[in-house]
Design an enzyme around this catalytic site. Sequence first.
Site, PDB file in Angstrom:
ATOM      1  N   GLU A  47      37.623 -77.442 -17.491  1.00 16.96           N
ATOM      2  CA  GLU A  47      37.588 -76.438 -16.421  1.00 16.96           C
ATOM      3  C   GLU A  47      36.422 -76.731 -15.498  1.00 16.96           C
ATOM      4  OE1 GLU A  47      37.729 -72.498 -18.097  1.00 16.96           O
ATOM      5  OE2 GLU A  47      39.716 -72.813 -18.911  1.00 16.96           O
ATOM      6  N   HIS A  64      41.004 -69.269 -14.902  1.00 12.54           N
ATOM      7  CA  HIS A  64      40.274 -68.534 -15.956  1.00 12.54           C
ATOM      8  C   HIS A  64      39.829 -67.145 -15.468  1.00 12.54           C
ATOM      9  CE1 HIS A  64      37.945 -69.320 -19.913  1.00 12.54           C
ATOM     10  NE2 HIS A  64      38.220 -68.036 -19.781  1.00 12.54           N
ATOM     11  N   GLY A 102      41.051 -64.240 -16.749  1.00 13.24           N
ATOM     12  CA  GLY A 102      41.391 -63.198 -17.728  1.00 13.24           C
ATOM     13  C   GLY A 102      40.375 -62.066 -17.795  1.00 13.24           C
TER      14      GLY A 102
HETATM   15  P1  NAD Z   1      40.450 -61.851 -31.955  1.00 17.66           P
HETATM   16  O1  NAD Z   1      39.462 -62.547 -32.788  1.00 17.66           O
HETATM   17  O2  NAD Z   1      40.448 -60.374 -31.870  1.00 17.66           O
HETATM   18  O3  NAD Z   1      41.914 -62.292 -32.400  1.00 17.66           O
HETATM   19  C1  NAD Z   1      42.253 -63.604 -32.697  1.00 17.66           C
HETATM   20  C2  NAD Z   1      43.389 -63.583 -33.702  1.00 17.66           C
HETATM   21  O4  NAD Z   1      43.752 -64.916 -33.946  1.00 17.66           O
HETATM   22  C3  NAD Z   1      42.994 -62.973 -35.044  1.00 17.66           C
HETATM   23  O5  NAD Z   1      43.907 -61.968 -35.418  1.00 17.66           O
HETATM   24  C4  NAD Z   1      43.049 -64.157 -35.997  1.00 17.66           C
HETATM   25  O6  NAD Z   1      43.523 -63.760 -37.272  1.00 17.66           O
HETATM   26  C5  NAD Z   1      44.032 -65.055 -35.321  1.00 17.66           C
HETATM   27  N1  NAD Z   1      43.888 -66.451 -35.711  1.00 17.66           N
HETATM   28  C6  NAD Z   1      42.752 -67.132 -35.993  1.00 17.66           C
HETATM   29  N2  NAD Z   1      43.047 -68.403 -36.322  1.00 17.66           N
HETATM   30  C7  NAD Z   1      44.387 -68.513 -36.252  1.00 17.66           C
HETATM   31  C8  NAD Z   1      45.292 -69.567 -36.481  1.00 17.66           C
HETATM   32  N3  NAD Z   1      44.858 -70.769 -36.850  1.00 17.66           N
HETATM   33  N4  NAD Z   1      46.593 -69.329 -36.304  1.00 17.66           N
HETATM   34  C9  NAD Z   1      47.047 -68.121 -35.914  1.00 17.66           C
HETATM   35  N5  NAD Z   1      46.246 -67.060 -35.707  1.00 17.66           N
HETATM   36  C10 NAD Z   1      44.925 -67.253 -35.865  1.00 17.66           C
HETATM   37  O7  NAD Z   1      40.318 -62.524 -30.513  1.00 17.66           O
HETATM   38  P2  NAD Z   1      40.636 -61.826 -29.124  1.00 17.66           P
HETATM   39  O8  NAD Z   1      39.429 -61.059 -28.695  1.00 17.66           O
HETATM   40  O9  NAD Z   1      41.954 -61.144 -29.180  1.00 17.66           O
HETATM   41  O10 NAD Z   1      40.719 -63.105 -28.162  1.00 17.66           O
HETATM   42  C11 NAD Z   1      41.833 -63.958 -28.233  1.00 17.66           C
HETATM   43  C12 NAD Z   1      41.593 -65.182 -27.359  1.00 17.66           C
HETATM   44  O11 NAD Z   1      41.456 -64.798 -26.002  1.00 17.66           O
HETATM   45  C13 NAD Z   1      40.341 -65.974 -27.703  1.00 17.66           C
HETATM   46  O12 NAD Z   1      40.617 -67.359 -27.630  1.00 17.66           O
HETATM   47  C14 NAD Z   1      39.402 -65.633 -26.571  1.00 17.66           C
HETATM   48  O13 NAD Z   1      38.481 -66.673 -26.348  1.00 17.66           O
HETATM   49  C15 NAD Z   1      40.377 -65.512 -25.424  1.00 17.66           C
HETATM   50  N6  NAD Z   1      39.884 -64.792 -24.259  1.00 17.66           N
HETATM   51  C16 NAD Z   1      40.141 -65.332 -23.027  1.00 17.66           C
HETATM   52  C17 NAD Z   1      39.713 -64.682 -21.875  1.00 17.66           C
HETATM   53  C18 NAD Z   1      40.013 -65.231 -20.530  1.00 17.66           C
HETATM   54  O14 NAD Z   1      39.240 -65.019 -19.615  1.00 17.66           O
HETATM   55  N7  NAD Z   1      41.143 -65.887 -20.362  1.00 17.66           N
HETATM   56  C19 NAD Z   1      38.995 -63.489 -21.995  1.00 17.66           C
HETATM   57  C20 NAD Z   1      38.766 -62.960 -23.261  1.00 17.66           C
HETATM   58  C21 NAD Z   1      39.231 -63.615 -24.387  1.00 17.66           C
END
Ligand code: NAD
Length: 525
Positions: A260, A278, A280
């Site tokens: 990115e 990006h 989100g």
């Molecule tokens: P979270 O930790 O609440 O949830 C992640 C889930 O993924 C958990 O339930 C976990 O059990 C599951 N998980 C972990 N490893 C796994 C695997 N190998 N296979 C399947 N499931 C698995 O996270 P969140 O706060 O919901 O965030 C989710 C994603 O969104 C993260 O990657 C975070 O970095 C991303 N995010 C992106 C933005 C953006 O600007 N686009 C903003 C915020 C968060």
Amino acid sequence: MARVLVAEKIADRGIDLLAEAGHDVEVREGLDPDQLLDAVAGAHALVVRSGTQVTASVLAAATDLVVVGRAGVGLDNVDVEAATERGVMVVNAPTSNILSVAEQAMGLLLAQARNIPQAHAALVAGRWERSRWEGVELYGKVLGIVGLGRAGSLVAQRAAAFGMRLVAYDPYVSVERARAMGAELRSLAEVFAEADFVTIHVPKTPETTGLVGRELLEKAKRGIRIVNTSRGGIVDEDALCDAIRSGAVGGAALDVFAAEPPGASPLFELDRVVVTPHLGASTEEAQDKAGVTIAEQVLLALAGDFVPFAVNLAASEVSETVRPFMRLSEQLGRLFACLHEGLPDRLEVEYRGEIAEHATGILTLCALKGLFAQAAEEPVSYVNVHQVAERRGLAVEAISAAASPFYKSLVTLRSGSHSVGGTLAGAGVRPEPRIVVLDDHTLEVPPAEHMLVVRNDDRAGMIGVVGMALGLAGISISSMAVGPSADGHSALMVLSTAGPVPSELVEHLRHSDGILGIHAVSLTP
Ligand code: NAD
């Protein structure tokens, strides 16, 4: 009053909260690395977003620093390890942008399904392309959710409202929990075989990097559409590009990329692909929430309270049963260090009764913090206390034991012949802390700022000896408890005094007839 350096823009409300708490808040945006080194000297808290590098040198220059607050989620710009080593807490705001990212996923799902960005671009370029951009409905389609955590479950709720059927892959979520969110758990391959749309919400780990790769896409339901708002690299971009070209994948909407900014990606040439840079977490609300949350966490850290979003703390939850024991455990640690006259090489922290049924990790940290506050010169906080223990060769064992016959809950610190135990007396909102075990004596005494612990022969007149000496020195006694030892040979006197007992007086008493040992203890929090 603490000095808080805010090095990047955060919500005004966050700044107000810090200032209203009486702190000296200095907002200095745009500092270069050298200016930052100067500015952090003397600061107790440093608040940043993603643009400030909080390196080991910055932390070394900030000798008074208690906490680094990152108003946001990622911590790539903070050297957490160096902070931990220095006892500096690092806090972030992990939940502030979850709703925003879930809405971004919904937005991309709709934008991809209805070709909204492509149709917009065509129209503003003068083309009225109604048949070219025909889309599909979400209603009645199967949505596969990979990662049913915070963002994934918010997407589940929203997609259910659109009439989508939900399947999910998350090996760390129970069938019941998934069902409560309206989703049926499947294997990853099954999700891709069954779903019309898939949305990715897993963290980026070695396990998830390349999770959506060539093989999975080749075996997926033909025409499947993929949305990724999690992290770049979880979906293999080359494999995705080829699968869209071949028609195996019907389209994709991506907010995140392996690199990115991604430069000129071949994905951008495909008109079935929708992309955002990006975005989100980029909403006013997410930024506001991050600023307010970080201010709240920094205030807790400065007040020495438990900080729920501290990332470098070895205890992540504190139940309502455990919380009232935190201060008592620290006081027991201090008392223990006084009695032991320095650090033991091993310490047992035993939990009995109701408290033993909860996560007590934080209480062990509190006890150690108290122990080191008395016995170590280096700054010790919840954050580095385990490192300090290891460095000083102190082995710590936390034990949950059977219920005590006398106390609802009991915390005992033990090493060699020394032990101190405490409980909370009385029910209600403000139970009172009590020290109830001191070496092999049982007694009941509240912890106090100035205390004398006296071991003496178990014979008449000993209370008089101590009372008289204190009286002659003009020190009044606020409370007193006496406890015989189990073998009946000695007795223990624990007194709280209105002021500190001078060391000469302690020495005088130490050499008085019948006194076997004496310790002046200060249990200020
Ligand atoms: P979270 O930790 O609440 O949830 C992640 C889930 O993924 C958990 O339930 C976990 O059990 C599951 N998980 C972990 N490893 C796994 C695997 N190998 N296979 C399947 N499931 C698995 O996270 P969140 O706060 O919901 O965030 C989710 C994603 O969104 C993260 O990657 C975070 O970095 C991303 N995010 C992106 C933005 C953006 O600007 N686009 C903003 C915020 C968060």
